[in-house]
Design a protein around this motif. Structure first.
Motif, PDB file in Angstrom:
ATOM      1  N   TRP A   1       6.217  -0.669   3.058  1.00 41.21           N
ATOM      2  CA  TRP A   1       6.078   0.678   2.504  1.00 41.21           C
ATOM      3  C   TRP A   1       7.375   0.995   1.754  1.00 41.21           C
ATOM      4  O   TRP A   1       8.477   0.766   2.262  1.00 41.21           O
ATOM      5  CB  TRP A   1       5.852   1.711   3.602  1.00 41.21           C
ATOM      6  CG  TRP A   1       4.489   1.684   4.203  1.00 41.21           C
ATOM      7  CD1 TRP A   1       4.099   1.049   5.331  1.00 41.21           C
ATOM      8  CD2 TRP A   1       3.326   2.332   3.679  1.00 41.21           C
ATOM      9  NE1 TRP A   1       2.760   1.247   5.561  1.00 41.21           N
ATOM     10  CE2 TRP A   1       2.252   2.043   4.573  1.00 41.21           C
ATOM     11  CE3 TRP A   1       3.057   3.147   2.570  1.00 41.21           C
ATOM     12  CZ2 TRP A   1       0.955   2.519   4.374  1.00 41.21           C
ATOM     13  CZ3 TRP A   1       1.775   3.612   2.374  1.00 41.21           C
ATOM     14  CH2 TRP A   1       0.730   3.301   3.270  1.00 41.21           C
TER      15      TRP A   1
ATOM     16  N   ARG B   1       9.020   4.105  -1.154  1.00 41.38           N
ATOM     17  CA  ARG B   1       8.787   5.475  -1.616  1.00 41.38           C
ATOM     18  C   ARG B   1       9.662   5.778  -2.812  1.00 41.38           C
ATOM     19  O   ARG B   1      10.730   5.184  -2.986  1.00 41.38           O
ATOM     20  CB  ARG B   1       9.035   6.492  -0.499  1.00 41.38           C
ATOM     21  CG  ARG B   1      10.487   6.605  -0.063  1.00 41.38           C
ATOM     22  CD  ARG B   1      10.605   7.540   1.136  1.00 41.38           C
ATOM     23  NE  ARG B   1      11.992   7.724   1.555  1.00 41.38           N
ATOM     24  CZ  ARG B   1      12.357   8.405   2.636  1.00 41.38           C
ATOM     25  NH1 ARG B   1      11.441   8.976   3.415  1.00 41.38           N
ATOM     26  NH2 ARG B   1      13.639   8.524   2.940  1.00 41.38           N
TER      27      ARG B   1
ATOM     28  N   ARG C   1      12.794   3.932  -6.694  1.00 36.39           N
ATOM     29  CA  ARG C   1      11.954   3.575  -5.561  1.00 36.39           C
ATOM     30  C   ARG C   1      12.809   2.859  -4.521  1.00 36.39           C
ATOM     31  O   ARG C   1      13.642   2.019  -4.865  1.00 36.39           O
ATOM     32  CB  ARG C   1      10.791   2.695  -6.018  1.00 36.39           C
ATOM     33  CG  ARG C   1       9.753   2.459  -4.944  1.00 36.39           C
ATOM     34  CD  ARG C   1       8.453   1.971  -5.553  1.00 36.39           C
ATOM     35  NE  ARG C   1       8.618   0.768  -6.335  1.00 36.39           N
ATOM     36  CZ  ARG C   1       7.675   0.231  -7.095  1.00 36.39           C
ATOM     37  NH1 ARG C   1       6.489   0.815  -7.171  1.00 36.39           N
ATOM     38  NH2 ARG C   1       7.902  -0.873  -7.765  1.00 36.39           N
TER      39      ARG C   1
ATOM     40  N   TYR D   1       4.538   7.531  -1.765  1.00 34.49           N
ATOM     41  CA  TYR D   1       4.673   6.379  -0.872  1.00 34.49           C
ATOM     42  C   TYR D   1       3.736   5.265  -1.337  1.00 34.49           C
ATOM     43  O   TYR D   1       2.544   5.497  -1.566  1.00 34.49           O
ATOM     44  CB  TYR D   1       4.346   6.783   0.560  1.00 34.49           C
ATOM     45  CG  TYR D   1       5.472   7.540   1.214  1.00 34.49           C
ATOM     46  CD1 TYR D   1       5.766   8.849   0.831  1.00 34.49           C
ATOM     47  CD2 TYR D   1       6.274   6.955   2.182  1.00 34.49           C
ATOM     48  CE1 TYR D   1       6.819   9.549   1.408  1.00 34.49           C
ATOM     49  CE2 TYR D   1       7.327   7.644   2.771  1.00 34.49           C
ATOM     50  CZ  TYR D   1       7.590   8.942   2.373  1.00 34.49           C
ATOM     51  OH  TYR D   1       8.637   9.632   2.944  1.00 34.49           O
TER      52      TYR D   1
ATOM     53  N   GLY E   1      -0.080   4.415  -4.773  1.00 33.79           N
ATOM     54  CA  GLY E   1       0.762   5.411  -4.144  1.00 33.79           C
ATOM     55  C   GLY E   1      -0.010   6.624  -3.638  1.00 33.79           C
ATOM     56  O   GLY E   1      -1.102   6.932  -4.106  1.00 33.79           O
TER      57      GLY E   1
END
Length: 123
Positions: A36, A38, A45, A94, A116
């Motif tokens: 994961w 974000r 990111r 995310y 996302g």
């Protein structure tokens, strides 16, 4: 090819919890490292968490350690991110990602990405 679809984002108050889900399809899901990441507005990111395909080894960014939990269900081709004690700093899109490396948390090693899901934490 691996297709990834995230879900579970939304608006939550500070201190609250959310669980993100990522559904995978395509190649053998169980052999991929899942991660994961974000991206907050006007920021790059960043890595959040990763889980290996073997032994479910996990790794977390310092900023989420102790608050977020990554898990996977290989039988269902699913990856989850349980988020607790959320704060406005967790507001971001995310992304779920997959890597064919044996183990990695570097973005460049993740070649498959979802579109996302937005998480917004209000104070």
């Amino acid at each position: 090819q691996v297709q990834l679809v995230e879900s579970g984002g939304g608006l939550v108050q500070a201190g609250g919890s959310l669980r993100l889900s990522c559904a995978a399809s395509g190649r053998t899901f169980s052999r991929f490292v899942m991660g994961w990441f974000r991206q907050a507005p006007v920021k790059e990111r960043e890595f959040v968490a990763a889980i290996s395909w073997e032994f479910a080894r996990t790794y977390y960014a310092d900023s989420v350690m102790g608050r977020f939990t990554i898990s996977r269900d290989n039988a269902k081709n699913m990856v989850y991110l349980q988020m607790a004690s959320l704060n406005p700093g967790d507001t971001a899109v995310y992304y779920c990602a997959a890597s064919s490396m044996q183990w990695s948390r570097r973005q460049g090693d993740f070649h498959y990405w979802g579109h996302g899901t937005q998480v917004t934490v209000c104070s």
